[in-house]
Design a protein around this motif. Structure first.
Motif, PDB file in Angstrom:
ATOM      1  N   ALA A  61     -26.068 -13.106  19.956  1.00  0.00           N
ATOM      2  CA  ALA A  61     -25.467 -12.081  20.810  1.00  0.00           C
ATOM      3  C   ALA A  61     -25.597 -12.465  22.282  1.00  0.00           C
ATOM      4  O   ALA A  61     -24.659 -12.272  23.074  1.00  0.00           O
ATOM      5  CB  ALA A  61     -26.127 -10.729  20.554  1.00  0.00           C
TER       6      ALA A  61
ATOM      7  N   GLU B 143     -23.118 -15.261  22.978  1.00  0.00           N
ATOM      8  CA  GLU B 143     -21.760 -14.712  23.028  1.00  0.00           C
ATOM      9  C   GLU B 143     -21.513 -13.961  24.329  1.00  0.00           C
ATOM     10  O   GLU B 143     -20.453 -14.086  24.949  1.00  0.00           O
ATOM     11  CB  GLU B 143     -21.528 -13.779  21.837  1.00  0.00           C
ATOM     12  CG  GLU B 143     -20.109 -13.237  21.756  1.00  0.00           C
ATOM     13  CD  GLU B 143     -19.901 -12.301  20.577  1.00  0.00           C
ATOM     14  OE1 GLU B 143     -18.857 -11.618  20.556  1.00  0.00           O
ATOM     15  OE2 GLU B 143     -20.773 -12.242  19.688  1.00  0.00           O
ATOM     16  N   SER B 144     -22.508 -13.193  24.754  1.00  0.00           N
ATOM     17  CA  SER B 144     -22.383 -12.445  26.005  1.00  0.00           C
ATOM     18  C   SER B 144     -22.295 -13.384  27.207  1.00  0.00           C
ATOM     19  O   SER B 144     -21.537 -13.133  28.147  1.00  0.00           O
ATOM     20  CB  SER B 144     -23.574 -11.496  26.163  1.00  0.00           C
ATOM     21  OG  SER B 144     -23.427 -10.669  27.282  1.00  0.00           O
TER      22      SER B 144
ATOM     23  N   GLN C 222     -18.779 -14.696  27.360  1.00  0.00           N
ATOM     24  CA  GLN C 222     -17.860 -13.657  27.844  1.00  0.00           C
ATOM     25  C   GLN C 222     -17.982 -13.456  29.354  1.00  0.00           C
ATOM     26  O   GLN C 222     -16.985 -13.198  30.033  1.00  0.00           O
ATOM     27  CB  GLN C 222     -18.135 -12.334  27.122  1.00  0.00           C
ATOM     28  CG  GLN C 222     -17.761 -12.337  25.643  1.00  0.00           C
ATOM     29  CD  GLN C 222     -18.215 -11.076  24.931  1.00  0.00           C
ATOM     30  OE1 GLN C 222     -18.901 -10.219  25.509  1.00  0.00           O
ATOM     31  NE2 GLN C 222     -17.831 -10.934  23.662  1.00  0.00           N
TER      32      GLN C 222
ATOM     33  N   THR D 253     -21.298  -6.605  21.416  1.00  0.00           N
ATOM     34  CA  THR D 253     -22.268  -7.638  21.798  1.00  0.00           C
ATOM     35  C   THR D 253     -23.502  -7.021  22.425  1.00  0.00           C
ATOM     36  O   THR D 253     -24.633  -7.418  22.127  1.00  0.00           O
ATOM     37  CB  THR D 253     -21.625  -8.639  22.782  1.00  0.00           C
ATOM     38  OG1 THR D 253     -20.380  -9.083  22.254  1.00  0.00           O
ATOM     39  CG2 THR D 253     -22.531  -9.826  23.023  1.00  0.00           C
TER      40      THR D 253
ATOM     41  N   ASN E  72     -20.951  -7.645  13.615  1.00  0.00           N
ATOM     42  CA  ASN E  72     -20.007  -7.486  14.721  1.00  0.00           C
ATOM     43  C   ASN E  72     -18.739  -6.779  14.275  1.00  0.00           C
ATOM     44  O   ASN E  72     -18.231  -5.877  14.946  1.00  0.00           O
ATOM     45  CB  ASN E  72     -19.664  -8.856  15.310  1.00  0.00           C
ATOM     46  CG  ASN E  72     -20.328  -9.081  16.649  1.00  0.00           C
ATOM     47  OD1 ASN E  72     -20.017  -8.411  17.617  1.00  0.00           O
ATOM     48  ND2 ASN E  72     -21.261 -10.014  16.698  1.00  0.00           N
TER      49      ASN E  72
END
Length: 353
Positions: free
Chosen positions: A69, A72-73, A76, A206, A261
């Motif tokens: 997570a 992924e954050s 982003q 997320t 997710n």
């Protein structure tokens, strides 16, 4: 369009699609990821001697979820750490969600060690029961007689399925039933708390996974270090067969992360009850695959008690789609009625009465 208002299925943006298409794509993705996860879940507990270390599995699972997570954050937010860890929910809410997540996953992983896997999944399939109760208490929702009959059907089916399991498996332990029941209660609360928190604060999937599982990781770490005292024992056991143990847990956790997710997207877009209905149908397929892929004794009582549970699930789905399903039924009935009103004609073969 703000990123929080987009509907995403992993790396794909589904915002431009209709609600029906979004639901089909999200549900299919949930099925694929969770079926693979279910296979590796049972595979892990087939490892000789792994039974006492179920919380170690949960610890690694939470750690992998949190790291994925965070990564992924960071992607982003273009690797801006401060923006990546920015949150919309207050920490007290995440402390609660983390505790509930730890409870439901920890108890579930431990229950697998004491129950036959199909029985475990049959109990998890009846998550609708505590979710409905939780919806009434937390969200103030009301349910009709069809939903109540659905709950009754699931309860009866569960009782007979469990009785069949206790007869076929001499090592059957009621302790496992207690564990999975407690996991369901925690699951019911968490689904409704997540739905309420995500809708009120418009938080992203997320962010929810990052904070709830990262905090949960430290909860479990404290448990393993200061309560169970099994952390180093579990590490020693895993190091004796690292390829199978760590590889299975890695695949199980990565696939589970993607599944979580997508389930959170379902919760956000369609509500906790619909999301649970999808995951419940997936569990029915998991039960069938478990009998096919892993050799285990079978009795016809599994079949008909499972049908009673499926009937309860069907009633719940019917209750949520009653107007649409009724209109389709009436339309089909009218077409069938008009077909049987046709009579033979001497010249042209048929004619309307």
């Amino acid at each position: 369009m703000a990123d929080e208002s987009r509907v995403k299925c992993l790396f794909f943006d589904l915002t431009r699609y209709s609600k029906s298409t979004q639901f089909i794509l999200l549900s299919t993705t949930v099925f694929v990821f969770h079926l693979v996860q279910g296979y590796f879940h049972e595979l892990i507990f087939k490892l000789p001697g792994f039974k006492p270390y179920s919380m170690f599995l949960t610890l690694l699972q939470f750690g992998i979820y949190g790291l994925m997570a965070l990564f992924e954050s960071l992607i982003q937010k273009r690797f801006n750490f401060r923006r990546a860890v920015k949150r919309r929910l207050d920490l007290r809410t995440y402390y609660l969600i983390a505790f509930l997540s730890m409870s439901t996953m920890g108890l579930s992983n431990t229950a697998v060690a004491y129950l036959n896997f199909p029985t475990f999944n049959m109990f998890k399939s009846c998550k609708l029961i505590p979710v409905m109760i939780g919806s009434i208490l937390i969200l103030g929702k009301k349910y009709n007689w069809i939903d109540k009959l659905a709950v009754l059907s699931m309860c009866i089916g569960l009782i007979f399925f469990t009785l069949a399991d206790s007869k076929l498996h001499p090592n059957f332990e009621f302790y496992g039933v207690m564990l999975v029941s407690c996991a369901l209660v925690a699951d019911a609360i968490i689904g409704n708390v997540q739905e309420k928190a995500m809708k009120q604060n418009n938080s992203s999937n997320t962010e929810m996974v990052l904070y709830s599982y990262s905090i949960g990781f430290f909860y479990i770490l404290a448990w393993e270090l200061f309560v169970s005292f099994r952390l180093f024992e579990a590490i020693k056991f895993s190091n004796e067969n690292p390829v199978k143990t760590y590889l299975y847990i890695l695949v199980y956790s990565v696939v589970g992360y993607f599944g979580v997710n997508v389930v959170l997207t379902l919760v956000k877009q369609f509500g906790a009850l619909i999301a649970v209905t999808v995951t419940t149908c997936r569990k029915a397929i998991t039960i069938v695959l478990s009998f096919i892929l892993f050799s285990k004794p079978f009795t016809f009582q599994y079949f008909w008690s499972g049908l009673i549970v499926l009937f309860g699930i069907y009633l719940n789905l019917y209750s949520k789609n009653k107007s649409k399903w009724d209109s389709h039924f009436i339309s089909s009935f009218n077409r069938l009625a008009s077909f049987f009103k046709l009579k033979k004609s001497p010249r042209y073969g048929i004619k309307y009465v």
